[in-house]
Design a protein around this motif. Structure first.
Motif, mmCIF file in Angstrom:
data_model
loop_
_atom_site.group_PDB
_atom_site.id
_atom_site.type_symbol
_atom_site.label_atom_id
_atom_site.label_comp_id
_atom_site.label_asym_id
_atom_site.label_seq_id
_atom_site.Cartn_x
_atom_site.Cartn_y
_atom_site.Cartn_z
ATOM 1 N N ARG A 10 16.258 -32.055 -55.415
ATOM 2 C CA ARG A 10 15.440 -31.169 -56.248
ATOM 3 C C ARG A 10 14.291 -30.540 -55.466
ATOM 4 N NH1 ARG A 10 19.334 -32.556 -58.435
ATOM 5 N NH2 ARG A 10 19.724 -32.913 -60.657
ATOM 6 N N MET A 11 14.118 -30.978 -54.215
ATOM 7 C CA MET A 11 13.039 -30.461 -53.388
ATOM 8 C C MET A 11 13.530 -29.287 -52.545
ATOM 9 S SD MET A 11 11.559 -34.173 -52.199
ATOM 10 C CE MET A 11 10.083 -33.559 -51.400
ATOM 11 N N ASP A 12 12.609 -28.409 -52.191
ATOM 12 C CA ASP A 12 12.959 -27.202 -51.428
ATOM 13 C C ASP A 12 12.929 -27.540 -49.938
ATOM 14 O OD1 ASP A 12 13.597 -24.648 -50.784
ATOM 15 O OD2 ASP A 12 11.736 -23.734 -51.517
ATOM 16 N N MET A 13 14.029 -28.125 -49.446
ATOM 17 C CA MET A 13 14.119 -28.514 -48.049
ATOM 18 C C MET A 13 15.375 -27.905 -47.435
ATOM 19 S SD MET A 13 12.538 -32.324 -47.782
ATOM 20 C CE MET A 13 10.909 -32.650 -48.465
ATOM 21 N N ILE A 14 15.647 -28.248 -46.188
ATOM 22 C CA ILE A 14 16.762 -27.629 -45.466
ATOM 23 C C ILE A 14 17.800 -28.696 -45.163
ATOM 24 C CG2 ILE A 14 17.438 -26.267 -43.453
ATOM 25 C CD1 ILE A 14 14.475 -25.473 -43.154
ATOM 26 N N VAL A 44 19.145 -22.931 -40.995
ATOM 27 C CA VAL A 44 17.814 -23.423 -40.649
ATOM 28 C C VAL A 44 16.856 -22.259 -40.460
ATOM 29 C CG1 VAL A 44 16.461 -24.586 -38.860
ATOM 30 C CG2 VAL A 44 18.593 -25.599 -39.651
ATOM 31 N N VAL A 45 17.282 -21.226 -39.751
ATOM 32 C CA VAL A 45 16.417 -20.069 -39.501
ATOM 33 C C VAL A 45 16.129 -19.320 -40.802
ATOM 34 C CG1 VAL A 45 16.234 -17.826 -38.350
ATOM 35 C CG2 VAL A 45 17.141 -19.805 -37.112
ATOM 36 N N GLU A 46 17.175 -19.072 -41.588
ATOM 37 C CA GLU A 46 17.007 -18.329 -42.840
ATOM 38 C C GLU A 46 16.086 -19.062 -43.808
ATOM 39 O OE1 GLU A 46 19.713 -16.868 -46.664
ATOM 40 O OE2 GLU A 46 20.695 -17.601 -44.853
ATOM 41 N N GLN A 47 16.376 -20.338 -44.032
ATOM 42 C CA GLN A 47 15.563 -21.130 -44.949
ATOM 43 C C GLN A 47 14.185 -21.397 -44.354
ATOM 44 O OE1 GLN A 47 17.165 -20.749 -47.768
ATOM 45 N NE2 GLN A 47 17.273 -22.908 -48.326
ATOM 46 N N GLY A 48 14.149 -21.649 -43.045
ATOM 47 C CA GLY A 48 12.885 -21.928 -42.393
ATOM 48 C C GLY A 48 11.917 -20.764 -42.495
ATOM 49 N N GLN A 49 12.395 -19.548 -42.275
ATOM 50 C CA GLN A 49 11.542 -18.372 -42.378
ATOM 51 C C GLN A 49 10.967 -18.241 -43.787
ATOM 52 O OE1 GLN A 49 10.865 -15.588 -39.727
ATOM 53 N NE2 GLN A 49 9.220 -16.006 -41.195
ATOM 54 N N THR A 60 4.923 -23.541 -46.398
ATOM 55 C CA THR A 60 5.544 -24.854 -46.174
ATOM 56 C C THR A 60 5.815 -25.017 -44.685
ATOM 57 O OG1 THR A 60 6.572 -24.903 -48.361
ATOM 58 C CG2 THR A 60 7.567 -26.293 -46.661
ATOM 59 N N TRP A 61 5.436 -26.151 -44.143
ATOM 60 C CA TRP A 61 5.677 -26.409 -42.725
ATOM 61 C C TRP A 61 7.037 -27.087 -42.545
ATOM 62 C CZ3 TRP A 61 0.192 -28.734 -41.372
ATOM 63 C CH2 TRP A 61 -0.734 -27.694 -41.373
ATOM 64 N N VAL A 62 7.763 -26.667 -41.533
ATOM 65 C CA VAL A 62 9.069 -27.271 -41.233
ATOM 66 C C VAL A 62 8.851 -28.401 -40.233
ATOM 67 C CG1 VAL A 62 11.377 -26.901 -40.298
ATOM 68 C CG2 VAL A 62 10.269 -25.096 -41.659
ATOM 69 N N ILE A 63 9.477 -29.543 -40.504
ATOM 70 C CA ILE A 63 9.316 -30.721 -39.660
ATOM 71 C C ILE A 63 10.679 -31.157 -39.120
ATOM 72 C CG2 ILE A 63 9.378 -32.195 -41.723
ATOM 73 C CD1 ILE A 63 7.598 -34.186 -40.230
ATOM 74 N N MET A 64 10.741 -31.414 -37.819
ATOM 75 C CA MET A 64 12.002 -31.802 -37.192
ATOM 76 C C MET A 64 11.735 -32.893 -36.159
ATOM 77 S SD MET A 64 13.756 -28.015 -36.685
ATOM 78 C CE MET A 64 15.361 -28.644 -36.196
ATOM 79 N N PHE A 65 12.778 -33.694 -35.916
ATOM 80 C CA PHE A 65 12.731 -34.721 -34.878
ATOM 81 C C PHE A 65 13.611 -34.244 -33.727
ATOM 82 C CE2 PHE A 65 12.314 -37.158 -38.933
ATOM 83 C CZ PHE A 65 10.983 -37.545 -38.767
ATOM 84 N N PRO A 66 13.019 -33.743 -32.633
ATOM 85 C CA PRO A 66 13.833 -33.131 -31.574
ATOM 86 C C PRO A 66 14.818 -34.078 -30.895
ATOM 87 C CG PRO A 66 11.531 -33.336 -30.903
ATOM 88 C CD PRO A 66 11.582 -33.623 -32.372
ATOM 89 N N ARG A 113 13.945 -23.351 -31.079
ATOM 90 C CA ARG A 113 14.724 -22.147 -31.415
ATOM 91 C C ARG A 113 14.239 -21.580 -32.744
ATOM 92 N NH1 ARG A 113 20.757 -23.933 -31.379
ATOM 93 N NH2 ARG A 113 21.139 -21.734 -31.899
ATOM 94 N N LEU A 114 13.980 -22.459 -33.716
ATOM 95 C CA LEU A 114 13.456 -22.007 -35.003
ATOM 96 C C LEU A 114 12.080 -21.383 -34.826
ATOM 97 C CD1 LEU A 114 13.369 -21.851 -38.107
ATOM 98 C CD2 LEU A 114 12.473 -24.192 -38.104
ATOM 99 N N ALA A 115 11.232 -22.028 -34.036
ATOM 100 C CA ALA A 115 9.877 -21.509 -33.824
ATOM 101 C C ALA A 115 9.913 -20.130 -33.175
ATOM 102 C CB ALA A 115 9.077 -22.494 -32.970
ATOM 103 N N VAL A 116 10.733 -19.973 -32.155
ATOM 104 C CA VAL A 116 10.837 -18.686 -31.467
ATOM 105 C C VAL A 116 11.394 -17.614 -32.407
ATOM 106 C CG1 VAL A 116 12.038 -17.448 -29.616
ATOM 107 C CG2 VAL A 116 11.015 -19.686 -29.168
#
Length: 249
Positions: free
Chosen positions: A121-125, A139-144, A151-157, A176-179
């Protein structure tokens, strides 16, 4: 001491299991009447309870360094890239950050009873890892979209939990998402394995340090080169925070 820590771990696990069911059911009932931000903070409420119980029952405390490095502004974007050693930081980050967070995770987690149902129910990816190209495009579409709304995107590289004193392979998905979005990268080092070791049931009381690095601009950078800078900062900071875990250093 081992027996005491075992009893603490059992009590904490039972507490979380007992509380997540009614909380998740409340989220499912309330979700049709709430917007995505309200649903997020409702779910984060249970995480605050879980973290507070970790402090009370397990004796795990948090120390955060570098709050001043976080972007300021309700819609200021950021991609958070964390060291990943245990479940603890997954629970803690939404309770520590001033913005809603969107985790990037495999869609299979949505099928976990109660916990996964609430996450859905949460707006995540959530992505299908078997479809790599489509997954990253999502990831890019939803992340943008999420970054645009604050909303900040959080990832574990490293992609998975890494044992204390070890380093995994840093993958460039986060950079890649950040760029692609122009959002700055925030590297974060976490020493959670000192108290909550990878895949361990028994936890140890102590202090987990979260060290937030300065924002790294992504505009005009190459993802791989940017990730190498992120990796270098996180790994150097891990050795500063937890030097006994890295005897070779």
């Amino acid at each position: 001491m081992i027996l005491i820590n075992l009893l603490r771990a059992i009590l904490h696990t039972l507490f979380m299991a007992v509380t997540v069911v009614p909380w998740a059911l409340a989220v499912l009932v309330a979700a049709p009447f709430l917007n995505s931000t309200q649903i997020y903070w409702m779910c984060a409420g249970w995480l605050k309870v879980a973290v507070a119980s970790g402090k009370l029952i397990l004796g795990i405390r948090n120390k955060v360094i570098g709050f001043e490095n976080l972007p300021v502004g309700s819609t200021a974007p950021a991609v958070l890239l964390l060291k990943h050693q245990s479940t603890w930081e997954t629970f803690c980050m939404p309770t520590l950050m001033p913005h809603p967070l969107a985790y990037v995770f495999k869609k299979e987690l949505l099928y976990v009873p109660f916990f996964g149902w609430a996450m859905a129910r949460m707006d995540m990816i959530h992505i299908d890892r078997s479809k790599r190209t489509q997954a990253f495009n999502r990831v890019v579409e939803q992340g943008q979209r999420l970054l645009n709304q604050g909303t900040w995107v959080i990832m574990f590289p490293e992609g998975t939990r890494i044992a204390r004193g070890q380093k995994g392979q840093y993958k460039s998905g986060g950079t890649r998402l950040a760029v692609a979005t122009g959002a700055p990268v925030i590297p974060i080092a976490v020493t959670s394995a000192k108290c909550w070791p990878r895949k361990a049931f028994i936890k140890k009381p102590g202090t987990v340090e979260f060290s937030i690095g300065k924002p790294i601009p992504s505009v005009g950078r190459e993802p791989d080169e940017l990730m190498r800078e992120v990796e270098a900062w996180i790994e150097a900071e891990m050795r500063r925070l937890d030097p006994t875990a890295y005897p070779a250093a």
